[in-house]
Design a protein around this motif. Structure first.
Motif, PDB file in Angstrom:
ATOM      1  N   LEU A  75       7.304   9.659  -6.972  1.00 22.78           N
ATOM      2  CA  LEU A  75       6.240   8.921  -6.288  1.00 22.78           C
ATOM      3  C   LEU A  75       5.733   9.741  -5.105  1.00 22.78           C
ATOM      4  O   LEU A  75       6.506  10.144  -4.239  1.00 22.78           O
ATOM      5  CB  LEU A  75       6.769   7.574  -5.795  1.00 22.78           C
ATOM      6  CG  LEU A  75       5.762   6.660  -5.120  1.00 22.78           C
ATOM      7  CD1 LEU A  75       4.716   6.181  -6.117  1.00 22.78           C
ATOM      8  CD2 LEU A  75       6.456   5.485  -4.474  1.00 22.78           C
ATOM      9  N   LYS A  76       4.421   9.996  -5.095  1.00 26.74           N
ATOM     10  CA  LYS A  76       3.799  10.764  -4.020  1.00 26.74           C
ATOM     11  C   LYS A  76       2.899   9.898  -3.141  1.00 26.74           C
ATOM     12  O   LYS A  76       2.661  10.220  -1.990  1.00 26.74           O
ATOM     13  CB  LYS A  76       2.956  11.902  -4.612  1.00 26.74           C
ATOM     14  CG  LYS A  76       3.737  12.884  -5.452  1.00 26.74           C
ATOM     15  CD  LYS A  76       4.664  13.726  -4.635  1.00 26.74           C
ATOM     16  CE  LYS A  76       3.897  14.833  -3.980  1.00 26.74           C
ATOM     17  NZ  LYS A  76       4.702  15.681  -3.141  1.00 26.74           N
ATOM     18  N   LYS A  77       2.373   8.803  -3.733  1.00 29.84           N
ATOM     19  CA  LYS A  77       1.425   7.956  -3.007  1.00 29.84           C
ATOM     20  C   LYS A  77       1.580   6.527  -3.484  1.00 29.84           C
ATOM     21  O   LYS A  77       1.610   6.267  -4.680  1.00 29.84           O
ATOM     22  CB  LYS A  77       0.000   8.449  -3.286  1.00 29.84           C
ATOM     23  CG  LYS A  77      -1.085   7.685  -2.584  1.00 29.84           C
ATOM     24  CD  LYS A  77      -2.432   8.298  -2.927  1.00 29.84           C
ATOM     25  CE  LYS A  77      -3.557   7.534  -2.283  1.00 29.84           C
ATOM     26  NZ  LYS A  77      -4.874   8.074  -2.650  1.00 29.84           N
ATOM     27  N   GLY A  78       1.736   5.603  -2.540  1.00 31.00           N
ATOM     28  CA  GLY A  78       1.842   4.204  -2.913  1.00 31.00           C
ATOM     29  C   GLY A  78       2.446   3.353  -1.813  1.00 31.00           C
ATOM     30  O   GLY A  78       2.721   3.834  -0.712  1.00 31.00           O
ATOM     31  N   TYR A  79       2.655   2.096  -2.130  1.00 34.05           N
ATOM     32  CA  TYR A  79       3.251   1.124  -1.222  1.00 34.05           C
ATOM     33  C   TYR A  79       4.609   0.723  -1.784  1.00 34.05           C
ATOM     34  O   TYR A  79       4.682   0.290  -2.936  1.00 34.05           O
ATOM     35  CB  TYR A  79       2.358  -0.114  -1.102  1.00 34.05           C
ATOM     36  CG  TYR A  79       0.995   0.176  -0.508  1.00 34.05           C
ATOM     37  CD1 TYR A  79       0.775   0.017   0.854  1.00 34.05           C
ATOM     38  CD2 TYR A  79      -0.052   0.623  -1.304  1.00 34.05           C
ATOM     39  CE1 TYR A  79      -0.469   0.283   1.404  1.00 34.05           C
ATOM     40  CE2 TYR A  79      -1.295   0.899  -0.758  1.00 34.05           C
ATOM     41  CZ  TYR A  79      -1.492   0.725   0.593  1.00 34.05           C
ATOM     42  OH  TYR A  79      -2.724   0.995   1.140  1.00 34.05           O
ATOM     43  N   VAL A  80       5.660   0.867  -0.989  1.00 32.20           N
ATOM     44  CA  VAL A  80       7.004   0.562  -1.476  1.00 32.20           C
ATOM     45  C   VAL A  80       7.681  -0.500  -0.610  1.00 32.20           C
ATOM     46  O   VAL A  80       7.333  -0.697   0.556  1.00 32.20           O
ATOM     47  CB  VAL A  80       7.894   1.831  -1.530  1.00 32.20           C
ATOM     48  CG1 VAL A  80       7.351   2.822  -2.540  1.00 32.20           C
ATOM     49  CG2 VAL A  80       8.033   2.476  -0.169  1.00 32.20           C
TER      50      VAL A  80
END
Length: 107
Positions: A75-80
């Protein structure tokens, strides 16, 4: 064609929202121990596929990866979800690793 049926535990989804960007990665063999044959979702990794809960981190493992098939998604970009990552990975992500991942929002 080889086919092996395996049962696994329910995987934890570390994403808070469905939008994300990930790249393929091969998890290094050193990540797997004789007792643990699964690299858990949310594990912070370096570009070489080794664990790095430090400023050297380049992304988070999006899904669980097994030793017999070490291919995963980084995962390089996102909301976790921080709570789900702690539940899966077993510890909090270090502040240095969070700072190294500006395109990932930890909620």
């Amino acid at each position: 064609m080889r086919f092996v049926k395996e049962s696994t535990n329910t995987e934890i989804n570390i994403l808070k929202r469905p939008e994300c960007e990930a790249i393929p990665i091969t998890v290094a063999e050193s990540v797997f121990t004789s007792d643990d044959t699964v690299a858990k979702a949310g594990t912070p990794l370096k570009a070489d596929g080794t664990v790095a809960n430090t400023a050297d981190c380049v992304g988070l493992l999006l899904h669980d990866v097994t030793k017999d098939n070490p291919n995963g998604a980084l995962l390089k970009k996102g909301y976790v979800d921080k709570a789900k990552i702690k539940e899966s990975y077993g510890t909090d992500i270090a502040s240095a690793a969070i700072s190294a991942l500006p395109m990932i929002v930890f909620e």
